[in-house]
Every structure is written in structure tokens, then in C-alpha cells.
Enzyme design. Structure first.
Site, PDB file in Angstrom:
ATOM      1  N   CYS A 125       0.829  -1.200   0.000  1.00  0.00           N
ATOM      2  CA  CYS A 125       0.000   0.000   0.000  1.00  0.00           C
ATOM      3  C   CYS A 125       0.868   1.257   0.000  1.00  0.00           C
ATOM      4  O   CYS A 125       2.070   1.191  -0.329  1.00  0.00           O
ATOM      5  CB  CYS A 125      -1.008   0.017   1.141  1.00  0.00           C
ATOM      6  SG  CYS A 125      -2.332   1.239   0.818  1.00  0.00           S
ATOM      7  N   ASP A 194      -3.986   1.514   9.717  1.00  0.00           N
ATOM      8  CA  ASP A 194      -5.188   2.355   9.851  1.00  0.00           C
ATOM      9  C   ASP A 194      -5.710   2.292  11.268  1.00  0.00           C
ATOM     10  O   ASP A 194      -6.370   3.226  11.734  1.00  0.00           O
ATOM     11  CB  ASP A 194      -6.271   1.893   8.870  1.00  0.00           C
ATOM     12  CG  ASP A 194      -5.942   2.425   7.496  1.00  0.00           C
ATOM     13  OD1 ASP A 194      -5.152   1.779   6.800  1.00  0.00           O
ATOM     14  OD2 ASP A 194      -6.443   3.520   7.149  1.00  0.00           O
TER      15      ASP A 194
HETATM   16  C1  RUB Z   1      -4.155   3.342   3.157  1.00  0.00           C
HETATM   17  C2  RUB Z   1      -3.435   2.369   4.027  1.00  0.00           C
HETATM   18  C3  RUB Z   1      -2.183   2.857   4.702  1.00  0.00           C
HETATM   19  C4  RUB Z   1      -2.559   3.391   6.097  1.00  0.00           C
HETATM   20  C5  RUB Z   1      -1.393   4.120   6.752  1.00  0.00           C
HETATM   21  O1  RUB Z   1      -5.413   2.878   2.756  1.00  0.00           O
HETATM   22  O2  RUB Z   1      -3.863   1.258   4.247  1.00  0.00           O
HETATM   23  O3  RUB Z   1      -1.267   1.824   4.849  1.00  0.00           O
HETATM   24  O4  RUB Z   1      -3.636   4.307   5.999  1.00  0.00           O
HETATM   25  O5  RUB Z   1      -1.033   5.226   5.967  1.00  0.00           O
HETATM   26  P1  RUB Z   1      -6.325   3.815   1.812  1.00  0.00           P
HETATM   27  P2  RUB Z   1      -0.288   6.499   6.556  1.00  0.00           P
HETATM   28  O6  RUB Z   1      -5.536   4.079   0.563  1.00  0.00           O
HETATM   29  O7  RUB Z   1      -7.553   3.013   1.566  1.00  0.00           O
HETATM   30  O8  RUB Z   1      -6.604   5.081   2.588  1.00  0.00           O
HETATM   31  O9  RUB Z   1       0.980   5.972   7.156  1.00  0.00           O
HETATM   32  O10 RUB Z   1      -0.041   7.370   5.355  1.00  0.00           O
HETATM   33  O11 RUB Z   1      -1.155   7.138   7.556  1.00  0.00           O
END
Ligand code: RUB
Length: 320
Positions: A125, A194
Site C-alpha cells: 500500500c 489504519d
Molecule cells: C491506506 C493504508 C495505509 C494506512 C497508513 O489505505 O492502508 O497503509 O492508511 O497510511 P487507503 P499512513 O488508501 O484506503 O486510505 O501511514 O499514510 O497514515
């Protein structure tokens, strides 16, 4: 206006990633409070509560969102005047945005300590927190290489490889299903979160648990980069994190799906990785084993089981 616009952008994923979602929601509350000109503290509170609800309802999984809203709205009830209430919201939102940005920098430095010179890292991701560790290790002069997954169906991997490419980091781009084929070439998995539950389970982009499972089987360490405000206080009460299921059209166009009357397209956006598959969670307060998640919820978010009892007026004393 700002609140509805921001809510739309979060829903449509124009703004995405748990950290960015939280900061944008705090910013929307700040702007909304500034523009809410009433002199009546009760009306002000109602307006702010309605805005908070609209924002929180946009995406159900990233606990950073309700946590950020909770932090910004804290103390609103006790403000004697609308002006004090407004100033409080503006101050807390500004502080939250600032500390959230600083947290990513701290996580980068702490996370980079766990990356060795020569390491091959796999990420899944697009996580600002996870990438910050990788980019920092590279900046410190460690020679690293990355495997980045594509991330069906929304292709967040593309954002990841652009960042890695811009930083000058040698990167391999692979489809999600190739993780197990490459896991033996990998020294360390780094992903974001998340939500982190009280028992150390990590909720992150769908596929994370498969990645972690493969890593566990291959004895590859899994590191999760997560700010303290991604820990989920209500899991202390046994509440589960709800997993967002998005439209099937993100996976298969409706015109094809419509022709397949026996097929239902399922599209959960997140999954749960159990604590046993995670070696370390890197927060801005330090790196902890997942089993210590309660400490973060209690010490840094200020939610212990007693606070819940107070907040929900649960009577723990037996009647005489
Ligand atoms: C994003 C996702 C990220 C976390 C952490 O999912 O799973 O790994 O949100 O991200 P989506 P961060 O694209 O569905 O929002 O470290 O940038 O907070």
C-alpha cells in the site's frame, strides 16, 4: 461547505491514508470553527458536533479519524463562551496537525534504526509513516532495495513507487499475488496502519495479513509504522474495528459484473493482521512489541479502562 467538501474528498479517496485523513479532518474542523460566527456556545457546539459526525462517517476503518476529531473537540462542552469554544477548537486542531507531522519525522528516525545497510524491504500500500522510515534509512546512506506491491484495486502502489523513485531508491514493482514468490529475497517488511487494537492486531490495507503471513512463514520480520493516534481506545471494551467494504465497481466494471448474474464482487478495503505476525510497532514515542498496545492507548492517548467507565457512566460498584 469546507466540511462537506472534505468529507467528499475523504470518501472518494482523493484524500487517503490514515494520517492525511486525520490531519485534513482536523483542518476542516478548524476552518469550520473559524467561520461559525454565533455567540451562543450551545449553538456553536451543535454546529461543531454535526461537522464532526459528517467527517467521522466518511470512512469507518481508519481510527486516526475519530481520534483526531475527539482530540480537536475535547473540552468543547466546558467552554463558557462561544469565543472560548472556538479558540479551543482552533488551538487543538493546529496542535494536532503540527504534532501529527512531527510524529512522522520521529517515526522515520526510529524506524530507520531497524533497517540495516544492505536490507531488502517489502512494503504494501502507500503509507506515509512506513515510507518515511525507508526514505530516512536511504538518506542516512544505507544501501537498501525495496519491493512495492501494486495494491489492487486502487493501485496505491503507484504512489509508493513514485516516492521511492524520486528518493533514488532501487525499487521492484510487483503484483500483490507475487509477494510469496519474492519473500525469501526480503529481509524486512514495513507497512503502515489504519488502526491498532488493544491486543496488538493491526488493521491495514487489504492484503497486509497475507503479506505478514508469508513473512511469518519465511521468518522475515514485520515492522508496522503507526502514530499513537492510530491506536484504537474503544477496542479496550472489546469493540471491533469495522472493515470498510467499498463498491464492487472498483474491482470489476459494472457493465461486466451485470452480465454475471451468479457473481457478487466483494471489495473489503482492509484486513486484520494478528499480533503474532508482527515484530515491532514503531510509534513516535518509541518502538514497542504489539502486545504493549494498551500502554500506548493508556499513556499517550489517555484512555484507560477507568476513563471508559467514567465516560459511559458504567457503575462498577455493586449495589448494597
Ligand atoms: C491506506 C493504508 C495505509 C494506512 C497508513 O489505505 O492502508 O497503509 O492508511 O497510511 P487507503 P499512513 O488508501 O484506503 O486510505 O501511514 O499514510 O497514515
Amino acid at each position: 461547505m469546507i466540511v462537506t467538501e472534505t468529507a467528499e474528498k475523504i470518501k472518494s479517496m482523493e484524500i487517503r491514508g490514515a494520517g492525511r485523513i486525520a490531519r485534513t479532518a482536523a483542518e476542516a474542523l478548524r476552518v469550520h470553527a473559524t467561520g461559525c460566527v454565533t455567540n451562543d456556545p450551545v449553538t456553536f457546539r451543535w454546529e461543531m458536533e454535526a461537522a464532526a459526525q459528517t467527517l467521522v462517517a466518511t470512512r469507518p476503518t481508519a481510527v486516526s479519524l475519530p481520534n483526531a476529531v475527539h482530540i480537536v473537540m475535547a473540552g468543547l462542552k466546558d467552554a463558557p463562551t462561544a469565543r472560548e469554544a472556538r479558540d479551543g477548537v482552533i488551538e487543538r486542531a493546529t496542535k494536532f496537525i503540527e504534532t501529527s507531522r512531527e510524529a512522522v519525522g520521529k517515526i522515520a528516525r526510529i524506524g530507520a534504526r531497524h533497517i540495516r545497510d544492505g536490507d531488502v524491504i517489502l512494503t504494501h500500500c502507500n503509507s506515509e509513516a512506513a515510507l518515511s522510515c525507508i526514505v530516512e534509512a536511504h538518506r542516512e546512506g544505507k544501501k537498501i532495495e525495496v519491493f512495492a506491491t501494486e495494491v489492487r484495486p486502487r493501485n496505491q502502489g503507484l504512489v509508493t513507487i513514485r516516492t521511492l523513485n524520486a528518493a533514488g531508491i532501487k525499487t521492484n514493482f510487483i503484483v500483490d499475488s507475487a509477494v510469496r514468490s519474492f519473500i525469501n529475497d526480503v529481509d524486512l517488511v514495513i507497512v503502515g496502519a489504519d488502526a491498532v487494537t488493544v491486543n496488538g492486531a493491526v488493521v491495514n490495507k487489504i492484503g497486509t495479513s497475507q503479506v505478514a503471513h508469508s513473512a511469518h512463514e519465511a521468518r522475515v520480520n514485520v515492522l508496522v509504522a503507526a502514530e499513537t493516534y492510530k491506536f484504537a481506545p474503544r477496542t479496550i471494551l472489546g469493540e471491533l474495528i469495522s472493515i470498510e467494504e467499498r463498491s464492487g465497481e472498483e474491482v470489476l466494471p459494472d457493465e461486466i459484473a451485470r452480465t454475471l448474474e451468479n457473481v457478487t464482487v466483494r471489495n473489503p478495503a482492509f484486513d486484520v493482521t494478528p499480533a503474532e505476525y508482527i515484530d515491532l510497532i514503531v510509534t513516535e514515542e518509541g518502538a514497542i512489541p504489539p502486545q504493549m498496545a494498551y500502554i500506548i492507548i493508556k499513556e499517550y492517548l489517555g484512555w484507560g479502562i477507568e476513563e471508559f467507565h467514567k465516560a459511559f457512566e458504567i457503575n462498577t460498584k455493586h449495589e448494597e
